[in-house]
Design a protein around this motif. Structure first.
Motif, PDB file in Angstrom:
ATOM      1  N   MET A   1      47.427  52.421  21.996  1.00 40.66           N
ATOM      2  CA  MET A   1      47.797  53.241  23.158  1.00 40.66           C
ATOM      3  C   MET A   1      46.552  53.638  23.958  1.00 40.66           C
ATOM      4  SD  MET A   1      51.079  53.463  23.133  1.00 40.66           S
ATOM      5  CE  MET A   1      51.534  54.858  24.102  1.00 40.66           C
ATOM      6  N   SER A   2      45.504  54.025  23.267  1.00 39.97           N
ATOM      7  CA  SER A   2      44.259  54.414  23.948  1.00 39.97           C
ATOM      8  C   SER A   2      43.683  53.250  24.741  1.00 39.97           C
ATOM      9  CB  SER A   2      43.223  54.911  22.934  1.00 39.97           C
ATOM     10  OG  SER A   2      43.658  56.091  22.316  1.00 39.97           O
ATOM     11  N   LEU A   3      43.630  52.075  24.120  1.00 45.06           N
ATOM     12  CA  LEU A   3      43.125  50.886  24.814  1.00 45.06           C
ATOM     13  C   LEU A   3      43.957  50.575  26.052  1.00 45.06           C
ATOM     14  CD1 LEU A   3      42.040  48.256  22.137  1.00 45.06           C
ATOM     15  CD2 LEU A   3      40.692  49.114  24.045  1.00 45.06           C
ATOM     16  N   MET A   4      45.269  50.656  25.902  1.00 42.61           N
ATOM     17  CA  MET A   4      46.156  50.371  27.021  1.00 42.61           C
ATOM     18  C   MET A   4      45.898  51.357  28.173  1.00 42.61           C
ATOM     19  SD  MET A   4      50.308  50.105  27.055  1.00 42.61           S
ATOM     20  CE  MET A   4      50.549  51.839  26.773  1.00 42.61           C
ATOM     21  N   ILE A   5      45.795  52.624  27.848  1.00 37.16           N
ATOM     22  CA  ILE A   5      45.559  53.643  28.878  1.00 37.16           C
ATOM     23  C   ILE A   5      44.194  53.445  29.531  1.00 37.16           C
ATOM     24  CG2 ILE A   5      45.179  56.119  29.241  1.00 37.16           C
ATOM     25  CD1 ILE A   5      47.337  56.556  27.034  1.00 37.16           C
ATOM     26  N   ILE A   6      43.167  53.209  28.732  1.00 32.59           N
ATOM     27  CA  ILE A   6      41.807  53.018  29.261  1.00 32.59           C
ATOM     28  C   ILE A   6      41.767  51.811  30.183  1.00 32.59           C
ATOM     29  CG2 ILE A   6      39.426  52.417  28.664  1.00 32.59           C
ATOM     30  CD1 ILE A   6      39.918  54.006  26.002  1.00 32.59           C
ATOM     31  N   LYS A   7      42.294  50.690  29.715  1.00 33.18           N
ATOM     32  CA  LYS A   7      42.229  49.455  30.507  1.00 33.18           C
ATOM     33  C   LYS A   7      43.019  49.560  31.804  1.00 33.18           C
ATOM     34  CE  LYS A   7      41.063  46.262  26.816  1.00 33.18           C
ATOM     35  NZ  LYS A   7      41.451  45.079  26.041  1.00 33.18           N
ATOM     36  N   HIS A   8      44.088  50.314  31.818  1.00 33.48           N
ATOM     37  CA  HIS A   8      44.875  50.466  33.043  1.00 33.48           C
ATOM     38  C   HIS A   8      44.325  51.557  33.955  1.00 33.48           C
ATOM     39  CE1 HIS A   8      47.699  47.922  30.847  1.00 33.48           C
ATOM     40  NE2 HIS A   8      48.089  47.552  32.045  1.00 33.48           N
ATOM     41  N   SER A   9      43.380  52.343  33.441  1.00 34.46           N
ATOM     42  CA  SER A   9      42.804  53.434  34.230  1.00 34.46           C
ATOM     43  C   SER A   9      41.515  53.030  34.941  1.00 34.46           C
ATOM     44  CB  SER A   9      42.507  54.633  33.333  1.00 34.46           C
ATOM     45  OG  SER A   9      43.692  55.105  32.755  1.00 34.46           O
ATOM     46  N   ILE A  10      40.876  51.957  34.497  1.00 30.79           N
ATOM     47  CA  ILE A  10      39.613  51.541  35.126  1.00 30.79           C
ATOM     48  C   ILE A  10      39.869  50.393  36.094  1.00 30.79           C
ATOM     49  CG2 ILE A  10      38.194  52.340  33.206  1.00 30.79           C
ATOM     50  CD1 ILE A  10      37.992  49.491  32.215  1.00 30.79           C
ATOM     51  N   SER A  11      38.928  50.207  37.006  1.00 33.02           N
ATOM     52  CA  SER A  11      39.113  49.162  38.017  1.00 33.02           C
ATOM     53  C   SER A  11      39.013  47.768  37.403  1.00 33.02           C
ATOM     54  CB  SER A  11      38.061  49.313  39.120  1.00 33.02           C
ATOM     55  OG  SER A  11      36.791  48.938  38.635  1.00 33.02           O
ATOM     56  N   ASP A  12      39.600  46.802  38.095  1.00 30.12           N
ATOM     57  CA  ASP A  12      39.560  45.412  37.629  1.00 30.12           C
ATOM     58  C   ASP A  12      38.129  44.905  37.519  1.00 30.12           C
ATOM     59  OD1 ASP A  12      42.304  45.324  37.481  1.00 30.12           O
ATOM     60  OD2 ASP A  12      42.558  44.451  39.475  1.00 30.12           O
ATOM     61  N   THR A  13      37.262  45.368  38.409  1.00 30.85           N
ATOM     62  CA  THR A  13      35.863  44.931  38.397  1.00 30.85           C
ATOM     63  C   THR A  13      35.181  45.318  37.096  1.00 30.85           C
ATOM     64  OG1 THR A  13      35.818  45.329  40.780  1.00 30.85           O
ATOM     65  CG2 THR A  13      33.706  45.030  39.686  1.00 30.85           C
ATOM     66  N   ILE A  14      35.367  46.553  36.691  1.00 29.91           N
ATOM     67  CA  ILE A  14      34.748  47.021  35.440  1.00 29.91           C
ATOM     68  C   ILE A  14      35.401  46.343  34.248  1.00 29.91           C
ATOM     69  CG2 ILE A  14      34.392  49.027  33.949  1.00 29.91           C
ATOM     70  CD1 ILE A  14      34.261  50.707  36.533  1.00 29.91           C
ATOM     71  N   ARG A  15      36.719  46.288  34.255  1.00 34.36           N
ATOM     72  CA  ARG A  15      37.447  45.672  33.134  1.00 34.36           C
ATOM     73  C   ARG A  15      37.051  44.206  32.969  1.00 34.36           C
ATOM     74  NH1 ARG A  15      42.487  47.484  34.109  1.00 34.36           N
ATOM     75  NH2 ARG A  15      42.969  45.775  35.509  1.00 34.36           N
ATOM     76  N   GLY A  16      36.876  43.489  34.092  1.00 33.78           N
ATOM     77  CA  GLY A  16      36.507  42.079  34.034  1.00 33.78           C
ATOM     78  C   GLY A  16      35.092  41.851  33.534  1.00 33.78           C
ATOM     79  N   ALA A  17      34.228  42.852  33.707  1.00 38.43           N
ATOM     80  CA  ALA A  17      32.835  42.711  33.272  1.00 38.43           C
ATOM     81  C   ALA A  17      32.637  43.042  31.798  1.00 38.43           C
ATOM     82  CB  ALA A  17      31.936  43.609  34.123  1.00 38.43           C
ATOM     83  N   MET A  18      33.667  43.595  31.174  1.00 38.79           N
ATOM     84  CA  MET A  18      33.547  44.020  29.789  1.00 38.79           C
ATOM     85  C   MET A  18      34.072  42.938  28.844  1.00 38.79           C
ATOM     86  SD  MET A  18      32.254  46.955  30.254  1.00 38.79           S
ATOM     87  CE  MET A  18      32.178  47.375  28.545  1.00 38.79           C
ATOM     88  N   PRO A  19      33.399  42.751  27.703  1.00 34.21           N
ATOM     89  CA  PRO A  19      33.927  41.801  26.714  1.00 34.21           C
ATOM     90  C   PRO A  19      35.218  42.350  26.103  1.00 34.21           C
ATOM     91  CG  PRO A  19      32.024  42.968  25.834  1.00 34.21           C
ATOM     92  CD  PRO A  19      32.162  43.377  27.265  1.00 34.21           C
ATOM     93  N   GLU A  20      36.064  41.462  25.643  1.00 32.82           N
ATOM     94  CA  GLU A  20      37.340  41.882  25.040  1.00 32.82           C
ATOM     95  C   GLU A  20      37.036  42.654  23.761  1.00 32.82           C
ATOM     96  OE1 GLU A  20      41.169  42.546  25.266  1.00 32.82           O
ATOM     97  OE2 GLU A  20      40.090  41.365  26.752  1.00 32.82           O
TER      98      GLU A  20
END
Length: 153
Positions: free
Chosen positions: A36-55
């Motif tokens: 749940m935390s991962l889902m909330i975090i990933k949907h709360s940050i911009s696509d640019t930041i999310r795309g720059a982060m490793p899975e």
């Protein structure tokens, strides 16, 4: 529901065939909170930041990696702002008020990054005072016996 449980508590040991009911319960609680935390975090940050982060499958580690990236970018931004501030010079043309406002804006951004300067340094940077060209400085040197006053021709 304890959404931040996975952020507060380290991941428990993986379940095995010999795991007790209590261990299974704790692990399932942590795993649900982590998802749940991962889902909330990933949907709360911009696509640019999310795309720059490793899975990452661990919410706590994911937040830590984001923080590390921002610390590095803050250092770059601080260097850029400092370089701009130090190299700025008023050339005598244009609006002095805009020049001062631009410097003030840079100082405000630097304060946000927790970089502070003394008033004297800021005045020196704003005025662009150069000692080697200053008649008062040359008089002071002459008074101290360190140099003679510049010749006036």
């Amino acid at each position: 529901m304890d959404l931040d449980y996975a952020l507060r508590v380290d991941e428990p040991a993986k379940l095995t065939d010999n795991s007790t009911a209590e261990e299974k319960s704790i692990y399932e609680k942590w795993e649900r909170s982590n998802r749940m935390s991962l889902m909330i975090i990933k949907h709360s940050i911009s696509d640019t930041i999310r795309g720059a982060m490793p899975e990452e499958e661990n919410a706590k580690k994911f937040l830590s990696e984001i923080a590390d990236r921002f610390i590095a970018s803050e250092k770059v931004e601080a260097c850029t702002l400092l370089s701009k501030l130090v190299t700025m010079r008023y050339n005598g043309k244009g609006n002095i008020r805009e020049y001062i406002m631009e410097m003030s804006n840079l100082v405000t951004k630097m304060k946000a990054l927790k970089l502070e300067f003394s008033q004297e340094i800021l005045v020196y940077l704003a005025v662009g005072h150069v000692k080697k060209d200053c008649p008062k400085y040359h008089k002071w040197l002459a008074k101290k016996g360190l140099s003679k006053e510049p010749d006036t021709q």
